[in-house]
Design an enzyme around this catalytic site. Sequence first.
Site: not given
Length: 215
Positions: A84-85
Amino acid sequence: MKFFIDTANLDEIREAAAMGVLDGVTTNPSLMAKVGVSNVTEHYRKICEAVDGDVSAEVISTDVDGMIKEGLELIKIHENITVKIPMIKDGVKAIKALASEGIKINCTLIFNPIQALVAAKAGAKYVSPFIGRLDDIGQDGMELIHDIRLIFDNYGMETQILAASVRHNQHLLSCAKAGADVVTMPFNVIESMIKHPLTDSGLAKFLADHKKSMG
Ligand code: E4P
């Protein structure tokens, strides 16, 4: 439509998974802090073992090299880990680099449709538009879902819309109508999905009538 649970709480994850309709998990640093996780790697491993589906694990770095390094470490934990960025400039670069290697990415903190378009072009598997937080500041969170759906459909983009920051059942219903691919929900919304007072009173009456007829 896929159902994800938005929590790092293992009891909640296991209980939701036991219903048999859970497709994945999203976490974030706040949710991890809430349950007081000391061994992050071990905790993600336990989550992955509890659910058969993608598990979003968020990076803490904000520079491209740091995000890539963290992402490469996170994916070693389990094949279902999705990195998750956040939607920041270095985040986009990291998405491009990791997605090019076939790594699954969930681009988080999406608050406008263009951010979603950029994340999709960079190769994210999921984009996470935050509905509730937009509602909280007096905007219409659902409009964002509709806009992203329209744009992705216009260009046949395969990136999945993962509706996040879901506060209640009405959000879930609206997301289903709008064509969100995934909705991630806190445990209380998961529980509320199956609730209706007429179901409970109807069942109570059926059982009472059955008891009566049996003498
Ligand atoms: C998404 O993946 C986030 O974890 C989450 O949905 C944030 O929701 P909140 O606005 O309830 O914190």
